[in-house]
Motif scaffolding. Structure first.
Motif, mmCIF file in Angstrom:
data_model
loop_
_atom_site.group_PDB
_atom_site.id
_atom_site.type_symbol
_atom_site.label_atom_id
_atom_site.label_comp_id
_atom_site.label_asym_id
_atom_site.label_seq_id
_atom_site.Cartn_x
_atom_site.Cartn_y
_atom_site.Cartn_z
ATOM 1 N N GLY A 102 -2.679 2.404 5.863
ATOM 2 C CA GLY A 102 -3.404 1.798 4.766
ATOM 3 C C GLY A 102 -3.786 2.834 3.731
ATOM 4 N N GLY A 103 -5.097 2.877 3.405
ATOM 5 C CA GLY A 103 -5.575 3.832 2.420
ATOM 6 C C GLY A 103 -5.252 5.271 2.812
ATOM 7 N N GLY A 104 -5.124 5.548 4.108
ATOM 8 C CA GLY A 104 -4.763 6.895 4.565
ATOM 9 C C GLY A 104 -3.369 7.270 4.082
ATOM 10 N N LEU A 105 -2.444 6.311 4.162
ATOM 11 C CA LEU A 105 -1.079 6.574 3.680
ATOM 12 C C LEU A 105 -1.074 6.640 2.152
ATOM 13 C CD1 LEU A 105 1.917 6.984 4.169
ATOM 14 C CD2 LEU A 105 2.199 4.505 4.363
ATOM 15 N N GLU A 106 -1.883 5.796 1.515
ATOM 16 C CA GLU A 106 -1.943 5.834 0.044
ATOM 17 C C GLU A 106 -2.481 7.180 -0.443
ATOM 18 O OE1 GLU A 106 -4.066 1.951 -0.213
ATOM 19 O OE2 GLU A 106 -2.542 1.522 -1.723
ATOM 20 N N ILE A 122 2.767 5.351 10.979
ATOM 21 C CA ILE A 122 2.750 5.127 9.536
ATOM 22 C C ILE A 122 2.756 3.629 9.259
ATOM 23 C CG2 ILE A 122 4.023 5.619 7.388
ATOM 24 C CD1 ILE A 122 3.240 8.167 8.943
ATOM 25 N N ALA A 123 1.814 3.169 8.449
ATOM 26 C CA ALA A 123 1.803 1.734 8.132
ATOM 27 C C ALA A 123 0.975 1.454 6.889
ATOM 28 C CB ALA A 123 1.216 0.936 9.299
ATOM 29 N N LEU A 124 1.326 0.362 6.233
ATOM 30 C CA LEU A 124 0.472 -0.239 5.208
ATOM 31 C C LEU A 124 0.155 -1.647 5.730
ATOM 32 C CD1 LEU A 124 2.262 0.964 1.928
ATOM 33 C CD2 LEU A 124 0.040 1.708 2.795
ATOM 34 N N PRO A 125 -0.870 -1.764 6.583
ATOM 35 C CA PRO A 125 -1.093 -3.039 7.282
ATOM 36 C C PRO A 125 -1.957 -4.046 6.505
ATOM 37 C CG PRO A 125 -2.575 -1.364 8.126
ATOM 38 C CD PRO A 125 -1.801 -0.724 7.004
ATOM 39 N N GLU A 126 -2.225 -3.782 5.225
ATOM 40 C CA GLU A 126 -3.162 -4.639 4.471
ATOM 41 C C GLU A 126 -2.778 -6.112 4.514
ATOM 42 O OE1 GLU A 126 -2.048 -1.719 3.598
ATOM 43 O OE2 GLU A 126 -3.736 -0.522 2.860
ATOM 44 N N VAL A 127 -1.462 -6.375 4.520
ATOM 45 C CA VAL A 127 -1.004 -7.771 4.494
ATOM 46 C C VAL A 127 -1.552 -8.548 5.690
ATOM 47 C CG1 VAL A 127 1.176 -7.418 5.760
ATOM 48 C CG2 VAL A 127 1.048 -9.186 3.985
ATOM 49 N N LYS A 128 -1.805 -7.843 6.782
ATOM 50 C CA LYS A 128 -2.320 -8.526 7.975
ATOM 51 C C LYS A 128 -3.755 -8.997 7.778
ATOM 52 C CE LYS A 128 0.716 -6.315 11.250
ATOM 53 N NZ LYS A 128 0.841 -5.360 12.342
ATOM 54 N N LEU A 129 -4.425 -8.434 6.783
ATOM 55 C CA LEU A 129 -5.770 -8.912 6.440
ATOM 56 C C LEU A 129 -5.713 -9.766 5.179
ATOM 57 C CD1 LEU A 129 -7.918 -5.705 7.099
ATOM 58 C CD2 LEU A 129 -7.584 -7.676 8.588
ATOM 59 N N GLY A 130 -4.510 -10.230 4.857
ATOM 60 C CA GLY A 130 -4.364 -11.099 3.687
ATOM 61 C C GLY A 130 -4.488 -10.350 2.368
ATOM 62 N N ALA A 135 -4.430 0.743 -3.556
ATOM 63 C CA ALA A 135 -4.739 2.053 -4.135
ATOM 64 C C ALA A 135 -3.441 2.786 -4.460
ATOM 65 C CB ALA A 135 -5.623 2.861 -3.191
ATOM 66 N N GLY A 136 -2.525 2.051 -5.067
ATOM 67 C CA GLY A 136 -1.293 2.672 -5.558
ATOM 68 C C GLY A 136 -0.130 2.618 -4.581
ATOM 69 N N GLY A 137 -0.358 2.150 -3.370
ATOM 70 C CA GLY A 137 0.701 2.121 -2.348
ATOM 71 C C GLY A 137 1.922 1.339 -2.788
ATOM 72 N N THR A 138 1.695 0.234 -3.507
ATOM 73 C CA THR A 138 2.844 -0.595 -3.903
ATOM 74 C C THR A 138 3.616 0.036 -5.057
ATOM 75 O OG1 THR A 138 1.622 -1.901 -5.536
ATOM 76 C CG2 THR A 138 1.573 -2.694 -3.246
ATOM 77 N N GLN A 139 2.998 1.017 -5.725
ATOM 78 C CA GLN A 139 3.678 1.667 -6.848
ATOM 79 C C GLN A 139 4.332 2.979 -6.411
ATOM 80 O OE1 GLN A 139 3.643 -0.265 -9.830
ATOM 81 N NE2 GLN A 139 2.848 -1.566 -8.178
ATOM 82 N N ALA A 149 13.229 -0.406 1.359
ATOM 83 C CA ALA A 149 12.480 0.164 2.487
ATOM 84 C C ALA A 149 10.975 -0.009 2.276
ATOM 85 C CB ALA A 149 12.832 1.637 2.655
ATOM 86 N N ALA A 150 10.543 0.156 1.020
ATOM 87 C CA ALA A 150 9.102 0.038 0.743
ATOM 88 C C ALA A 150 8.637 -1.397 0.979
ATOM 89 C CB ALA A 150 8.818 0.473 -0.686
ATOM 90 N N LEU A 151 9.429 -2.354 0.493
ATOM 91 C CA LEU A 151 9.045 -3.755 0.696
ATOM 92 C C LEU A 151 8.928 -4.077 2.174
ATOM 93 C CD1 LEU A 151 11.038 -5.766 -1.984
ATOM 94 C CD2 LEU A 151 8.577 -5.853 -1.573
ATOM 95 N N ASN A 152 9.886 -3.539 2.907
ATOM 96 C CA ASN A 152 9.879 -3.747 4.352
ATOM 97 C C ASN A 152 8.554 -3.346 4.977
ATOM 98 O OD1 ASN A 152 11.168 -4.473 6.626
ATOM 99 N ND2 ASN A 152 13.035 -3.347 6.047
ATOM 100 N N ILE A 153 8.095 -2.156 4.614
ATOM 101 C CA ILE A 153 6.850 -1.629 5.175
ATOM 102 C C ILE A 153 5.646 -2.424 4.663
ATOM 103 C CG2 ILE A 153 5.302 0.392 5.102
ATOM 104 C CD1 ILE A 153 7.812 2.144 5.250
ATOM 105 N N ILE A 154 5.650 -2.737 3.367
ATOM 106 C CA ILE A 154 4.473 -3.367 2.749
ATOM 107 C C ILE A 154 4.347 -4.834 3.162
ATOM 108 C CG2 ILE A 154 3.432 -4.044 0.541
ATOM 109 C CD1 ILE A 154 4.775 -1.480 -0.641
ATOM 110 N N VAL A 155 5.466 -5.560 3.167
ATOM 111 C CA VAL A 155 5.386 -7.003 3.441
ATOM 112 C C VAL A 155 5.182 -7.277 4.932
ATOM 113 C CG1 VAL A 155 6.615 -9.216 3.304
ATOM 114 C CG2 VAL A 155 6.728 -7.608 1.402
ATOM 115 N N SER A 156 5.745 -6.410 5.788
ATOM 116 C CA SER A 156 5.586 -6.659 7.230
ATOM 117 C C SER A 156 4.246 -6.138 7.738
ATOM 118 C CB SER A 156 6.709 -5.987 8.029
ATOM 119 O OG SER A 156 6.504 -4.593 8.043
#
Ligand code: NAD
Length: 703
Positions: A102-106, A122-130, A135-139, A149-156
């Motif tokens: 999450g924010g740690g990876l950002e 390594i994860a961007l798990p925000e989607v699991k909390l809706g 903080a810039g992770g999607t950019q 690859a980025a979509l894969n990590i962000i959407v899942s």
């Protein structure tokens, strides 16, 4: 407390995040980070900065406890911290080990370089909390890894081992030995080679046919996202990285994040996340209560539940002595256990060797002498007080002192069971749900005399088995089935009023329930309830337990297993088909009761069934059976197919407004033929309405 330390190693400043357990980026740590980056920049002797985490890893991300509080937005927010890092005049190197989520990876993405250790998660798990990474992770992530690859990590939201990402541009170097040493060497190299700062924001994001690809992703994500808006918002945020300059993309990410933060789906998912953490705290049991060791477990009864419970235990690596009363029942139980693993073998989630290892943990027996040295026994024999009495008296005589004696009873009084032994303080209820190896819910039933260490040990065991445990007091049906009885009765009343089973099921499934109550009845078998009603009718001859399903059972319609119940089923199919015979049976039943059917709307169906759950939930809190409303939510989410995006019945009540719920209940109670004892708003509900409170905020004594 100092949440960040700065240490100078030659020309490199090492900033160590120190906010156990996972270095979450709460306000104090964020302030310390800005200050630390500033100090390192102000020191002329420093030429590069390494960011590293103590303990569990770099950082697990935002501090979820700050969500919805002023602290979350207080300066410096995470975006500010990342900008300070990115704008640092001296190169900043993220040293990634352990959790980096999450924010740690950002934060790591805002650094100029990243070195990683094996085993980092390594994860961007925000989607699991809706939500989405706000903080810039999607950019930044698409600029480094590419859109796909980025979509894969962000959407899942899935977690990836750092080894899997080793050869991607996410990491500039991979540490083999000590992470800090490696990061320091890397920093010196950056200085020596004059590599300077490399900002991810400056990377170009090129993908031929990006728009067509994004459209394809939108369609696929839409098809699987169901009622959740977050996955599609993640795609839109990444799309902004493709077609806008960096700062405009950040702005779009922010807008999308803010919208999600206000969505009821995200509020519900965050509630569930916190509810799971809260459930393990027992109000009068201190966190440091000494636990009893559980090294070996006995299971009595190798039927449906005993088999599933045994699987949960051996899956967690615990040896099990499995006891039956007859050899054929034992053989059948063991064969069922083996068969239940076939699915995992086929899917490849388990191989033959590890299955053999697990099965070797079972010692099958007909002999109670083998129960002597177990630390816990879980009884799952027939639901009969007499059988339970024999089992518990026998166990009391053979099992070592200090062992825990647990019953999986669904409906018998645990205190009576405990009193069959000379050690009621060691007796507890462990109410598993079927199939026990699959269902996450465990009701931990606290008897009047259950010891606090026994309770704490049961909660720990549940964690070991990967279950969500909720403490329940002793009452008829505990939390879940006590509420289910009201829900089932409300659904039945609707049939009498004029609805049909398929209409009731459809309305509740549209609301989000995994399955409507009549489909559930057909799946579980209508004969179980029939037998129970007959028993109850014999016990309480002056009460009316009759139910339309008695008529179905009399006609041999027990549900799916007989090809007919509330629905009819074609041979080999589980697809429920409406049946005019059932409509005729219901009509006849109404006629006999002198009821003139009326039209019933879907809204009324949902209101009656769900509000019946809520009102009983309020009484359960009042009676001290549940410790808090979020525990009730967990029971319904994990054991009864309540939709996660509504957060559970009590959270749904809060979101709907307790005033409206109480008013609707009063209206139902006032209708002719309504059981006003059931439908009158529970005193706790009335009190919360008067005080303008919610179930979630209610912490006081219910009495
Ligand atoms: P089951 O009939 O499938 O299994 C019971 C097993 O216990 C049988 O194999 C039987 O041979 C064995 N047994 C009976 N008396 C015994 C004795 N004296 N010593 C050793 N073994 C004995 O029943 P089940 O569905 O597994 O239910 C077991 C318990 O779990 C009941 O108390 C039930 O209320 C409870 N429960 C059931 C469910 C469910 O969905 N089936 C869910 C939660 C709790």
């Amino acid at each position: 407390m100092n949440k960040l330390s700065l240490e100078v190693k030659g020309v490199v400043a090492v900033l160590t995040l120190d906010n156990p357990p996972v270095n979450s980026l709460g306000l104090e740590l964020r302030q310390a980070l800005v200050e630390g980056i500033g100090r390192a920049n102000a020191d002329p002797g420093i030429e590069a900065i390494v960011l590293i985490g103590s303990g569990a890893g770099l950082s697990g991300g935002a501090d979820i406890r700050e969500f919805g509080t002023p602290k979350a937005a207080a300066y410096p927010n995470l975006r500010t911290v990342i900008r300070e890092v990115e704008d640092s005049a001296k190169p900043v190197i993220a040293a990634i080990g352990g959790v980096c989520m999450g924010g740690g990876l950002e934060l790591a993405l805002g650094c100029h370089y990243r070195v990683a250790a094996p085993g980092a998660r390594i994860a961007l798990p925000e989607v699991k909390l809706g939500l989405l990474p706000g903080a810039g992770g999607t950019q930044r992530l698409p600029r480094l890894l590419g859109i796909e690859a980025a979509l894969n990590i962000i959407v899942s939201g899935a977690t990836h081992a750092s080894e899997k990402l080793r050869d991607t541009p996410l990491f500039d170097s991979f540490a083999e030995g000590d992470l800090l040493e490696h990061a320091l060497r890397f920093a010196r190299q950056v200085i020596a080679q004059g590599l300077g700062r490399r900002k991810v924001r400056d990377l170009r994001l090129d993908m031929p046919n990006a728009e067509a690809y994004l459209q394809f992703v939108r369609n696929s994500v839409k098809a699987v996202a169901g009622p959740y808006p977050a996955p599609l918002a993640c795609v839109e945020a990444v799309a902004a990285a493709v077609d806008r300059p960096f700062d405009a993309g950040l702005k779009r990410e922010r807008e999308l994040f803010a919208t999600l933060m206000l969505s009821p789906e995200s509020a519900a998912l965050r509630h569930v996340f916190q509810a799971e953490r809260a459930a393990s705290h027992i109000l009068d049991v201190p966190n440091d209560t000494p636990l009893r060791p559980i090294r070996k477990v006995g299971v009595i009864g190798a039927g449906t539940m005993g088999g599933g419970i045994t699987m949960s235990l051996i899956n967690a690596g615990l040896p099990v002595v499995l006891l039956e009363s007859r050899q054929d029942a034992l053989d059948r139980g063991l064969a069922n256990i083996r068969r239940n693993y076939q699915g995992a073998l086929r899917k490849g989630t388990l191989n033959e060797a590890s299955l053999a290892q697990r099965l070797a943990l079972i010692t099958p027996t007909l002999n109670y002498a083998l129960m002597g040295d177990v630390d816990l026994v879980i009884e799952a024999v027939f639901e009969s007080m007499e059988v339970k009495r024999q089992v518990f008296q026998t166990l009391d005589g053979v099992v070592q002192k200090g062992a825990i004696l647990a019953s999986n009873t669904s409906a018998l009084n645990l205190d009576d069971i405990a009193n069959f032994t000379q050690r009621p303080q060691d007796v507890i209820g462990l109410h598993f749900f079927s199939p026990a190896n699959v269902m996450r819910l465990l009701e931990v039933v606290r008897g009047a005399k259950t010891g606090t260490d026994v309770l704490a040990t049961a909660m720990r065991l549940s964690k070991t088995m990967g279950k969500v445990a909720v403490v329940s007091g002793v009452c008829d049906g505990f939390i879940g089935n006590r509420m289910l009885a009201r829900y089932g009765a409300a659904a039945h009343d609707l049939l009498l009023a004029g609805a049909l089973p398929q209409q009731v099921d459809a309305a509740l499934q549209d609301f989000g329930m995994a399955m409507g109550p009549f489909r559930v009845g057909d799946l579980a078998g209508l004969d179980i309830g029939w037998a129970l009603r007959k028993r109850r009718a014999a016990e309480f001859p002056d009460r009316d337990f009759s139910n339309v399903s008695d008529v179905l059972c009399e006609a041999g319609r027990f549900g799916q297993k007989t090809g007919a119940g509330w629905y009819r089923y074609e041979a080999g199919s589980r697809n429920p088909l409406p049946d005019h015979h059932v409509s005729a049976i219901i009509e006849e039943y109404r006629r006999k009761k002198g009821i003139t059917p009326r039209s019933v709307s879907s809204e009324e169906i949902v209101e009656r069934c769900i509000y019946a759950l809520i009102n009983e939930g309020a009484r359960i809190i009042e009676d001290g059976i549940a410790q808090r409303s979020s525990d009730i939510d967990l029971v319904y989410l994990n054991g009864y197919g309540f939709p996660a995006y509504r957060g559970g019945p009590m959270f749904y009540a809060d979101q709907t407004g307790l005033h409206d719920i109480a008013r609707a209940l009063k209206n139902i109670a006032a209708r002719p033929g309504s059981d006003s004892a059931v439908w009158t708003p529970a005193p706790l509900l009335t009190r919360l309405v008067q005080e303008g409170q919610t179930f979630s905020a209610f912490k006081g004594s219910a009495k």
